[in-house]
Design a protein around this motif. Sequence first.
Motif, short mmCIF file in Angstrom:
data_model
loop_
_atom_site.label_atom_id
_atom_site.label_comp_id
_atom_site.label_asym_id
_atom_site.label_seq_id
_atom_site.Cartn_x
_atom_site.Cartn_y
_atom_site.Cartn_z
N HIS A 1 -1.44 21.78 -34.72
CA HIS A 1 -1.56 21.22 -36.07
C HIS A 1 -2.88 21.66 -36.64
O HIS A 1 -3.80 21.98 -35.88
CB HIS A 1 -1.62 19.69 -36.02
N THR A 2 -3.00 21.60 -37.95
CA THR A 2 -4.34 21.69 -38.54
C THR A 2 -4.55 20.43 -39.36
O THR A 2 -3.62 19.93 -40.00
CB THR A 2 -4.49 22.93 -39.44
N VAL A 3 -5.75 19.89 -39.28
CA VAL A 3 -6.06 18.63 -39.97
C VAL A 3 -7.43 18.75 -40.64
O VAL A 3 -8.18 19.69 -40.38
CB VAL A 3 -6.06 17.43 -39.00
N ASP A 4 -7.74 17.78 -41.49
CA ASP A 4 -9.00 17.82 -42.22
C ASP A 4 -10.15 17.23 -41.44
O ASP A 4 -11.31 17.50 -41.70
CB ASP A 4 -8.86 17.04 -43.54
N HIS A 5 -9.79 16.37 -40.51
CA HIS A 5 -10.85 15.59 -39.92
C HIS A 5 -10.54 15.34 -38.45
O HIS A 5 -9.38 15.19 -38.05
CB HIS A 5 -10.96 14.24 -40.65
N SER A 6 -11.59 15.30 -37.63
CA SER A 6 -11.40 14.97 -36.22
C SER A 6 -12.39 13.88 -35.88
O SER A 6 -13.48 13.82 -36.45
CB SER A 6 -11.68 16.21 -35.36
N GLU A 7 -12.03 13.01 -34.93
CA GLU A 7 -12.99 11.97 -34.53
C GLU A 7 -14.23 12.59 -33.90
O GLU A 7 -15.25 11.95 -33.77
CB GLU A 7 -12.33 10.96 -33.59
#
Length: 803
Positions: free
Chosen positions: A54-60
Motif C-alpha cells: 500500500h502507499t499511505v500519507d502517514h506512518s506512526e
Amino acid sequence: MTVAQVIIDIPAQQTNRPFDYEIPQELEDIAIPGVRVLVPFGCAGHLRQGFIWHTVDHSEFSGKLKPIAQILDLDPVLNSEMLSLADWLATDTFSFLISCLQTMLPSALRANYQRRFYLNTPLATDDPLNTLLDSDDSGLIPDKIEPSLLAEIKRLERAQQLRIEYQISQRTKIKQEKNYTGILKSAEYEQLRGHARANAVQQIQLLTFLSVSPSFSGNLHSWVTKLPELSTATLNNAVKKGWLKSESVEIYRQPESGSVIAPKQVLTDEQQAAYDAIIGAIQQKQNQTFLLEGVTGSGKTEVYLDAMAYALHLGKTALMLVPEISLTPQMVERVQSRFPGKVAVLHSGLSVGERYDEWRRIERGEATVVVGARSAAFAPLTNIGIMIMDEEHEGSYKQDDMPRYHARDVIQKRAETYHCPVVLGSATPSLESRARAQKGRYQLLRLTKRPNDIQMPTVNIVDMRQAKKVSGKTDLSLKLIEEVKQRLDKHEQSVLLLNRRGYANFVMCRDCGNVIKCPNCDISLTLHRDIHALKCHYCGHQEPIPNECPACHSHNIRDYGAGTQKVEQEIQEIFPEARILRMDVDTTSHKGGHQQIISKFGRHEADILLGTQMIAKGLDFPDVTLVGVINADTSLSLPDFRASERTFQLLTQVSGRAGRAEKLGEVYIQTFNPDNYAIQLAARQDYETFYQQEMRLRHQGGYPPYFYTILISVNHRQEDQAVKKVYQIQRWLQPQLSPEAIVLGPTPRMITRVNNQYYYQLIIKYKNEPRLLAALQTLIMKMQGKSSQGFQLRIDREPLQFM
Ligand code: ADP
Ligand code: ZN
Ligand code: ZN
C-alpha cells in the motif's frame, strides 16, 4: 503518498506484516502498489526484496523511516486484482503473503535479478545517462542508481528509446535481434566509401554493401557472418556516425508450435446445449460455475474451444487449465490451430526464459488465450471472459508447498472479479464438485456419448485369483497376453497400465523375512535393475543391490511385486519382436521425455505403451484398440478415504484411451478384487452410480464432501519433540472448537519418518467453525520462521493426501 508499506522477503522470520518505508520525492509516481523494491532491513541494513503493498500519507513511525533504496520495476508487476488475490490466498491457505506474491510471478521475477538495458537509439551526447551506461547499446544497470537517473531511464523507456529487462541469469535474458536500416542514399554511401581510409577494411565492406542496397532493412547478422571481419563494433560505429539506424526487436522464445490442424466441428446437440449455457453466462457476465460432466471422448475440449472463441469474439480473454501431464503437443497444437498467434502456453517444461517471455506476452495483451498447468491460474490476463479447468478431479491442481492452493479456488475467485463463468470439466468429477452441482451451486451440463457414433469401449474384468497366468509370469494373465498378441497381429496398438515404477516393489530375505528399508525413511527400497540399485522413492536414497541379507547374511533374497521395468522385460520375453515404450517417472525425468515417448507412440513407432498413471490422460491415438490394466488393486489398497474414488477415476480415464476412432476399443482389467464396487462401476463406466454409492459411504464415515477437513502436521528430527508439539497444538486448539468439530489424532503419519524427519498429525473435520481459521492463522505465524526451533508446521486445508 509518502509512505510505502512493503511486504518483505525475510525467510528467517516470516510475518504478514508490511513494513513502512519513506518514498523519496523523486520516486513518488513510480513507487506504487505492485512494484518490487529493495529496502534496507534489520540492523545491518542489508537490502531485501519486497513488494509495495500500500502507499499511505502517514506512518506512526514518520520521521524515523528509512527510504526505499531502489525501485525494481517501472510499472507494477502485479496489478490491483492480483494484489487482492494474494491477500485472499494468504488467508485462505494459511500462507505468508510473500510466498503468495512470489507464486504469482514467473521465477525470473522472483529471485536475484540483474537489470539490463537495451538502447533502441543512441543517447544524445549530453544525456545524463551517459555517465551511467558504459556501453553503446546494452549493458547492466548498476545496483546503486540515483533517482534522477532512474527518472531519466523511465522517460527514455516511455519514449521507446530504451528498454529494460530483468534477468536472473543469462538464461532469462530477453532475446533480442538488432534490426538495421540504411538511412542514406546510394550515392552518399558511395561518397563515404571514397573518403574511407584504405585500412578501414570493415567500413569499406559495409559501405560497399550499403551503396548497393541503400534501403537495406533487417538483421545484418547473417550478413556479418558471411564477412567475418565485419564486427558488431563496426555496425555500432556506423549507427553513431548516422549511416544506419538500429533498432532492437524482441524475439520471444516460444515453445515449439506444431502443425496439427484441428478444424472446428459441428457440435452435437448435447455439445450445443452445453455451449449455449456457457456463452449465455459469458454474455450476461454471470459469475457461474458449470460442471461439464462428459464421458471420455465426448467432445468436452471442442466445447471449451468454441466457448473460448466466443469470449474472444466479445473482445475478452480466455484461460484454460489442464493437468501438466495432459499438456501434450497434441493438445497445445489443437488450441493454437484454433487461435493462431494468440496463445500463450505455461507449463513446467519451459525454461525460465521461455516462461518469462510467455508471461510478458500475456501481460502486454499480446496473448489473449492462455493454456497452462496449475500455476497458470495466476496468468496476468485482464478482461477475462471465461476460465476453464479440464480434468478438474486431478490431484495435481493442488499445490503441495506453501501456498497450498487449489487452482479451482483461484480461478473461481478471479471469476468473481471478472464476472465471468468457470467451466470445470471431467469424465469423473471429484465428489466435491459433483456434490456442489447436486446442491445447485454449480450448473451441471452433461455429454453422455461420443460424437459420430463412436462407441464406448467394452470393458472386461479378469479375476486374477482364478485366471490362468503365463508360465513364470504371475502378473500377466493368458487372456490379456492373447489380446495383446491379436493387436500385434493386426498392427494395432496396446496401452498397458501398471501403477508401480521400478523393477520390483521390495526385496525380502526368504530365510528371516527381513525387508530392505531406507535408512532415512520408514519405507522399503524399490529395486531398479537398470541402474543396479535399490532406491527410495521418498528421499532419493540409493544403494547397491545386496547379494546377501544384511540381517542374517543368507543369500536367499528375492524381489517381490512387479514394477514397470519388470513387466516390460516380461512382455519383451513373450513377444521378442514387439516394440515397447515404457513411460514412468524414470523414463520421463529429462526435459521433453514425456513428449518424446508420446510422439513416438503417436507415429506408431511402437506397438505397446506400458506405463504408470501418467498414460491415463490426454492421449488420443486412433490405433489404440486395447487397454490393459495389470493391477487395478494398487490404488485401492491405499489407506485413504479417497482410495475408491481414485481407483474409479484412474480406471475410467485409462479405459477412455481405447477405441477413440472408428475401431472398437477393448479394455481388460486384472484384479484380485473383481467384486469391488469401484472396479465394477468403472468397468461399466457408470459415474452416476459410483457417485451415489460413494456419497453414502462418505456420509457414513463423516468424510468430505460432508465435512471440511484440515490437516495439521508437525515434523522434527526428534520423534519425541514432534509428538510433544502436536499434543501441545491439540490442547491449545481444542477449546477454540465447537463440540461438533471432530479432531482425529494426534497420530503418526502413515510413513512416519521421511528423510530422518518424524511426522505427527492432527486431522480436523468440521462443518462450521467460525474461530478455527483465525486460530490457525495465529498458529502458523507463531510457529514459522525464527522461533520455529527445528519444527516444521504444515497446515493443509482440504488436503488431497494424508500420508
Ligand atoms: P474430450 O475432451 O471429451 O475427451 P475431445 O474434444 O477431445 O473429447 O473429442 C474427442 C474426439 O472427437 C476428437 O477427435 C474430436 O475432434 C472429436 N469431436 C469432438 N466433437 C466433435 C463433433 N461435434 N463432431 C465430430 N467430431 C468431434
Ligand atoms: Zn535374512
Ligand atoms: Zn528414504
